[in-house]
Design an enzyme around this catalytic site. Structure first.
Site, PDB file in Angstrom:
ATOM      1  N   GLY A  26      29.753  -6.324   8.793  1.00  0.00           N
ATOM      2  CA  GLY A  26      29.143  -7.642   8.949  1.00  0.00           C
ATOM      3  C   GLY A  26      27.898  -7.716   8.088  1.00  0.00           C
ATOM      4  N   ALA A  28      27.266  -8.931   5.187  1.00  0.00           N
ATOM      5  CA  ALA A  28      26.971 -10.111   4.373  1.00  0.00           C
ATOM      6  C   ALA A  28      26.466 -11.280   5.210  1.00  0.00           C
ATOM      7  CB  ALA A  28      28.210 -10.535   3.587  1.00  0.00           C
ATOM      8  N   ILE A  31      21.824 -11.718   9.295  1.00  0.00           N
ATOM      9  CA  ILE A  31      21.126 -10.538   9.812  1.00  0.00           C
ATOM     10  C   ILE A  31      21.551  -9.276   9.064  1.00  0.00           C
ATOM     11  CG2 ILE A  31      22.820 -10.165  11.668  1.00  0.00           C
ATOM     12  CD1 ILE A  31      20.506  -9.172  13.391  1.00  0.00           C
ATOM     13  N   GLY A  32      22.823  -9.208   8.668  1.00  0.00           N
ATOM     14  CA  GLY A  32      23.311  -8.042   7.947  1.00  0.00           C
ATOM     15  C   GLY A  32      22.604  -7.854   6.620  1.00  0.00           C
ATOM     16  N   ASP A  52      32.267  -6.765   4.845  1.00  0.00           N
ATOM     17  CA  ASP A  52      32.325  -8.085   5.462  1.00  0.00           C
ATOM     18  C   ASP A  52      33.611  -8.762   4.997  1.00  0.00           C
ATOM     19  OD1 ASP A  52      31.611 -10.845   6.375  1.00  0.00           O
ATOM     20  OD2 ASP A  52      29.646  -9.916   6.668  1.00  0.00           O
ATOM     21  N   ASN A 112      32.713 -12.884  18.276  1.00  0.00           N
ATOM     22  CA  ASN A 112      32.155 -11.536  18.320  1.00  0.00           C
ATOM     23  C   ASN A 112      33.040 -10.571  19.096  1.00  0.00           C
ATOM     24  OD1 ASN A 112      30.002 -12.154  16.707  1.00  0.00           O
ATOM     25  ND2 ASN A 112      28.567 -12.498  18.387  1.00  0.00           N
ATOM     26  N   THR A 136      25.638  -6.615  17.922  1.00  0.00           N
ATOM     27  CA  THR A 136      26.475  -7.800  18.100  1.00  0.00           C
ATOM     28  C   THR A 136      26.241  -8.387  19.483  1.00  0.00           C
ATOM     29  OG1 THR A 136      28.130  -6.632  16.760  1.00  0.00           O
ATOM     30  CG2 THR A 136      28.823  -8.662  17.843  1.00  0.00           C
ATOM     31  N   ASP A 168      13.429  -5.673  21.800  1.00  0.00           N
ATOM     32  CA  ASP A 168      12.831  -5.966  23.108  1.00  0.00           C
ATOM     33  C   ASP A 168      11.545  -5.169  23.296  1.00  0.00           C
ATOM     34  OD1 ASP A 168      14.939  -7.652  23.737  1.00  0.00           O
ATOM     35  OD2 ASP A 168      16.086  -6.089  24.737  1.00  0.00           O
ATOM     36  N   HIS A 195      19.932  -6.489  27.903  1.00  0.00           N
ATOM     37  CA  HIS A 195      19.467  -7.219  26.727  1.00  0.00           C
ATOM     38  C   HIS A 195      19.848  -8.690  26.868  1.00  0.00           C
ATOM     39  CE1 HIS A 195      18.206  -7.755  22.578  1.00  0.00           C
ATOM     40  NE2 HIS A 195      19.362  -8.350  22.297  1.00  0.00           N
TER      41      HIS A 195
END
Length: 330
Positions: A26, A28, A31-32, A52, A112, A136, A168, A195
């Site tokens: 993932g 691309a 966040i990646g 990706d 996801n 993820t 966190d 989380h």
């Protein structure tokens, strides 16, 4: 003599330190790309792999290749190339769809879940299985799901599967420093639970340095801390936080690399753990070259924190069950 010993220590560390192969599945995505940028400059990452399904993946790899570092970078596009992308990895990071305008929470969960099921099936065939860091969302659901798939399809080692929750810890640290007017690097606020807004718990009773906050201030801090992701999402006009999360992933990777290099250290993660009344739990975990070890425990929690913990455990059980049920319906 002292200077000579210092030079010898530095020389030995350079000789003994290994270089490592890190893959971002993932890579691309929004966040990646940020994770890849941060990892591109980590000295111990000798090989960085971006995988990706997006057609612009080769462009991301080309862009990153212009950064002058002494490491190799390679990209893979499409599900048929995932097996090749995972080979020889010491650490694999997953990203996935983030909250964004036009994408409902239900749609993101479905995307996801499919992504994690496919990834987990393929990574379970890699031997030895690499360290796996899952960023993820929702992590509370995706980590148990990935673990179950890996357990049923190939090589399984629960000590090597982590939900990355470093952000966190950093959020609590910076917020606590701000309200007490101290340097964030000089304070520590343990965070436990899960989380999500309903499961993450900042332990102000264990914060260092200790500061006197009345009960109202503690409750206000906790409520604000739990809503930080929503605040950022609203400020970004519907887009999820990615920069602080990517930074947390980079710190997680460095912690794992240190452990693989023979330097056990503590990281913050959501892992399989039966010590707290649920099968998965987040907290500060000791990690060595074999994987996750003991999770840090705390005594003398406040009544307020104990109440939050009881509620969090109830929700965590539901989240774990949700992941299992989604697999059964697949």
């Amino acid at each position: 003599m002292l200077q000579a010993k210092k030079c010898l220590h530095i020389f030995c560390r350079k000789v003994l330190s290994r270089n490592y192969h890190v893959a971002i599945v993932g890579g691309a995505s929004e966040i990646g790309q940020t994770i890849a940028l941060l990892l591109r400059n980590q000295r111990t990452v000798s090989n960085l792999v971006i995988h990706d399904n997006a057609v612009h993946t080769p462009g991301i790899v080309l862009d990153l290749s212009h950064i002058p570092t002494n490491s190799a970078i390679k990209g893979y596009v499409g599900s048929d190339s995932l097996d090749s992308a995972l080979q020889h990895s010491d650490i694999v990071i997953t990203t996935g769809a983030i909250q964004s305008p036009g994408l409902s929470e239900k749609a993101r969960l479905h995307l996801n879940a499919e992504f994690i099921k496919s990834f987990a099936t393929r990574v379970s065939k890699v031997s030895p299985i690499p360290f796996i860091g899952i960023a993820t969302e929702p992590i509370n659901v995706m980590v148990p799901m990935a673990t179950e798939v890996i357990r049923n399809n190939g090589e399984y080692d629960p000590k090597k599967i982590f939900g990355i929750t470093s952000a966190d810890l950093f959020t609590a640290q910076t917020m606590y420093a701000s309200i007490n007017n101290i340097n964030p690097q000089d304070c520590k606020v343990p965070v436990i639970g899960g989380h999500s807004n309903e499961t993450v718990i900042p332990l102000l009773s264990q914060a260092k340095p200790a500061c006197n906050l009345d009960q109202k201030s503690i409750e206000e801090f906790t409520a604000k801390f739990r809503s930080q992701e929503d605040l950022v999402t609203n400020a970004k006009k519907g887009w999820s936080p990615t920069l602080s999360i990517a930074y947390g992933v980079s710190i997680f990777v460095q912690g794992i690399l240190n452990a693989l290099d023979g330097r056990p250290n503590q990281i913050h993660a959501y892992v399989e753990n039966n010590d707290f009344g649920t099968s998965y739990f987040a907290g500060t975990v000791l990690v060595d070259e074999k994987g996750a070890g003991e999770m840090e425990r705390y005594s003398n929690l406040s009544d307020f924190e104990c109440h939050l913990l009881e509620r969090a455990i109830e929700q965590l059980r539901k989240d774990v069950s949700k992941g299992t049920k989604m697999l059964e319906l697949a």
